[in-house]
Design a protein around this motif. Structure first.
Motif, mmCIF file in Angstrom:
data_model
loop_
_atom_site.group_PDB
_atom_site.id
_atom_site.type_symbol
_atom_site.label_atom_id
_atom_site.label_comp_id
_atom_site.label_asym_id
_atom_site.label_seq_id
_atom_site.Cartn_x
_atom_site.Cartn_y
_atom_site.Cartn_z
ATOM 1 N N ILE A 46 35.243 18.442 43.243
ATOM 2 C CA ILE A 46 36.597 18.932 42.936
ATOM 3 C C ILE A 46 36.522 20.023 41.882
ATOM 4 N N PHE A 47 35.656 19.808 40.886
ATOM 5 C CA PHE A 47 35.578 20.765 39.780
ATOM 6 C C PHE A 47 35.077 22.117 40.268
ATOM 7 N N SER A 48 34.149 22.088 41.256
ATOM 8 C CA SER A 48 33.622 23.371 41.730
ATOM 9 C C SER A 48 34.704 24.180 42.439
ATOM 10 N N LEU A 49 35.801 23.509 42.858
ATOM 11 C CA LEU A 49 36.919 24.275 43.428
ATOM 12 C C LEU A 49 37.755 24.947 42.341
ATOM 13 N N VAL A 50 37.753 24.358 41.127
ATOM 14 C CA VAL A 50 38.583 24.905 40.049
ATOM 15 C C VAL A 50 37.850 26.008 39.293
ATOM 16 N N ILE A 51 36.509 25.970 39.328
ATOM 17 C CA ILE A 51 35.711 26.944 38.564
ATOM 18 C C ILE A 51 36.089 28.397 38.858
ATOM 19 N N PRO A 52 36.305 28.797 40.150
ATOM 20 C CA PRO A 52 36.677 30.194 40.385
ATOM 21 C C PRO A 52 37.887 30.649 39.575
ATOM 22 N N ILE A 53 38.869 29.740 39.356
ATOM 23 C CA ILE A 53 40.046 30.123 38.555
ATOM 24 C C ILE A 53 39.615 30.430 37.125
ATOM 25 N N TYR A 54 38.835 29.523 36.514
ATOM 26 C CA TYR A 54 38.409 29.716 35.127
ATOM 27 C C TYR A 54 37.564 30.986 35.003
ATOM 28 N N GLY A 55 36.628 31.146 35.954
ATOM 29 C CA GLY A 55 35.727 32.293 35.890
ATOM 30 C C GLY A 55 36.487 33.605 36.018
ATOM 31 N N ARG A 56 37.497 33.605 36.911
ATOM 32 C CA ARG A 56 38.291 34.815 37.113
ATOM 33 C C ARG A 56 39.097 35.135 35.851
ATOM 34 N N ILE A 57 39.659 34.088 35.198
ATOM 35 C CA ILE A 57 40.417 34.342 33.969
ATOM 36 C C ILE A 57 39.507 34.934 32.905
ATOM 37 N N CYS A 58 38.229 34.439 32.854
ATOM 38 C CA CYS A 58 37.297 34.971 31.850
ATOM 39 C C CYS A 58 36.959 36.422 32.114
ATOM 40 N N SER A 59 36.802 36.782 33.399
ATOM 41 C CA SER A 59 36.257 38.114 33.675
ATOM 42 C C SER A 59 37.347 39.125 34.001
ATOM 43 N N ILE A 60 38.622 38.699 34.052
ATOM 44 C CA ILE A 60 39.664 39.616 34.509
ATOM 45 C C ILE A 60 39.960 40.672 33.450
ATOM 46 N N TYR A 61 39.986 40.285 32.186
ATOM 47 C CA TYR A 61 40.149 41.238 31.093
ATOM 48 C C TYR A 61 38.970 41.064 30.148
ATOM 49 N N PRO A 62 37.873 41.763 30.366
ATOM 50 C CA PRO A 62 36.691 41.514 29.534
ATOM 51 C C PRO A 62 36.957 41.850 28.072
ATOM 52 N N GLY A 63 36.415 41.025 27.175
ATOM 53 C CA GLY A 63 36.598 41.269 25.746
ATOM 54 C C GLY A 63 37.890 40.732 25.185
ATOM 55 N N LYS A 64 38.702 40.066 26.028
ATOM 56 C CA LYS A 64 39.926 39.471 25.497
ATOM 57 C C LYS A 64 39.893 37.980 25.767
ATOM 58 N N ASN A 65 40.332 37.177 24.777
ATOM 59 C CA ASN A 65 40.350 35.744 25.041
ATOM 60 C C ASN A 65 41.665 35.341 25.679
#
Lengths: 373, 74
Positions: A46-65
């Motif tokens: 189940i978690f591996s289905l949610v990871i793309p969301i987290y990863g996309r949020i991290c990489s969508i605006y690089p350098g911003k938390n």
């Protein structure tokens, strides 16, 4: 703030330690009884289905938390309100982990010491770590990560003579339903708590990928959790496993080879202190960054001390006793955590995607578009 | 007694290394936030040491969740 950089390996060690966290002693998937291993595997799925969301949020605006992203996407007021909710989650989770640490220390080794003394001096270390930065934590784990992985594996091999394979049977005795319930619980307890890393991974080096960090640390952390749970079930058997407050500690206690190799339960305590400290530190990091972003403070490090002290006080008042802790963590916590772990990231992700599509459609903002893609 | 004592042992260090630099750099938001939170935590500590029953946030959260999803069983 931009100076702190961790590379991919260090990020993986931090995240894997975070996942192992307090589940080492509390046990994971207790509801599923002897099928806990299946529950952990389903939870990883189940978690591996949610990871793309987290990863996309991290990489969508690089350098911003995530807090800056929230303000950018939702506007100032709504962004600050959602940030405050997220800070509350980090703060509360940190308090729960500190309570786990102090409760464990009080139960197994220091029954006469007032609980708050241990908690406050653990928090002193965490505040100093937050002031030192993520790099400090990464270098600390660079030394201790191999040591404690080796410890867990050694203890597992040593406890092989005490395994009873009949403890794993009967397989799926109550049907699949309790296993699925337990897997949701395992999903919300160690795995999806890594949502807090969306504000740590801004320090990831440019060539590192957040997706890879998430997936590899899920595999490492999940494998260790699996090893610990299966070991405890095989040694203790199901009813004993559910009865113990600190199951893996109790299981390791039974190990006795000859007359000289015994009392190695301290190894479980060491692993738990390292991983629990890492988990609470990450929670403190996340809460400090959120508060600094809400109140427009330049350096998040300077306000770590009062937040840490308040977190410890919350950890003291949140439960009356250890039984309440166990009950709350098993029944209420998954429902409490679900909005923060899934719903808020999902909303942020959808809004961000819509906004990027709209920016691509309008040619006037081509400069921003370049920096985004 | 112990909660107040621990805070009074820990906090001077951070007043020296955090609060005074914030004052020197004239970052008033951080300065006042630090001060307010520290005073609040000391007041809370004194209340806790006087054995007043401070309400736990876990209880209202439990009530809200049982209100939304219905009774939660083991």
């Amino acid at each position: 703030m931009g100076k702190e950089v961790v590379n991919q390996k260090q990020a993986i060690t931090i995240m894997a330690t975070f996942i192992i966290g307090s589940s080492t002693i509390l046990g994971s998937g207790v509801k599923a009884k002897q099928d806990a291993w299946l529950a952990i595997i389903i939870a990883m799925g189940i978690f591996s289905l949610v990871i793309p969301i987290y990863g996309r949020i991290c990489s969508i605006y690089p350098g911003k938390n995530i807090y800056q992203v929230m303000e950018l996407l939702l506007g100032k007021v709504a962004g600050k309100i959602i940030s405050l909710l997220f800070v509350w989650y980090a703060f509360f989770l940190g308090a729960l982990v500190i309570r786990d640490i102090s409760e464990f220390a009080r139960t197994v080794s220091l029954p006469e010491t007032p609980e708050c003394i241990f908690a406050f001096f653990a928090v002193l270390l965490m505040i100093l770590t937050v002031r030192g930065g993520v790099e400090l934590l990464a270098r600390f784990l660079g030394i201790f990560f191999p040591i404690y992985i080796l410890m867990i594996l050694t203890v597992t091999f040593v406890s092989i003579p005490f395994f009873e394979l009949k403890n794993l049977k009967p397989f799926l005795y109550d049907g699949i339903k309790p296993v699925l319930g337990a897997s949701l619980e395992v999903f919300s307890f160690p795995f999806a708590e890594t949502v807090l890393f969306v504000c740590i991974l801004e320090h990831l080096r440019k060539n590192g990928s957040p997706y890879k960090t998430y997936y590899v640390s899920m595999l490492i952390g999940g494998a260790i959790l699996l090893i610990i749970s299966v070991r405890s079930i095989l040694v203790l058997g199901f009813p004993m496993w559910q009865m113990q407050n600190f199951a893996s500690y109790a299981a390791t206690r039974l190990i006795r080879i000859g007359d000289f190799f015994q009392r190695i339960e301290a190894s479980v305590a060491i692993v738990f202190i390292i991983s629990g400290y890492t988990k609470a530190t990450i929670c403190l990091f996340s809460a400090c960054k959120g508060i600094a972003s809400i109140f427009n403070i330049k350096e998040y490090k300077h306000i770590a001390a009062p937040i840490g002290i308040l977190m410890t006080q919350l950890s003291i008042i949140v439960y009356d006793n250890g039984a309440e802790l166990a009950e709350w963590a098993a029944t209420i916590y998954p429902y409490f955590a679900f909005p923060f772990q899934v719903i808020i990231p999902l909303i942020i992700w959808i809004i961000a995607e819509i906004k990027i599509r709209m920016q691509k459609a309008s040619p006037s903002q081509s400069v921003e578009e370049k920096s985004v893609s | 007694m112990y909660v107040t004592l621990s805070i009074l042992i820990i906090s001077p260090l951070f007043v020296i290394i955090d609060l005074i630099p914030l004052y020197r750099k004239k970052e008033w938001a951080g300065f006042f936030l630090f001060g307010i939170m520290l005073v609040f935590s000391i007041v809370l500590a004194v209340i806790m040491d006087l054995r007043v029953d401070v309400p736990s946030p876990a209880e209202p959260i439990k009530r809200i969740i049982t209100f939304i999803v219905g009774p939660v069983d083991q």
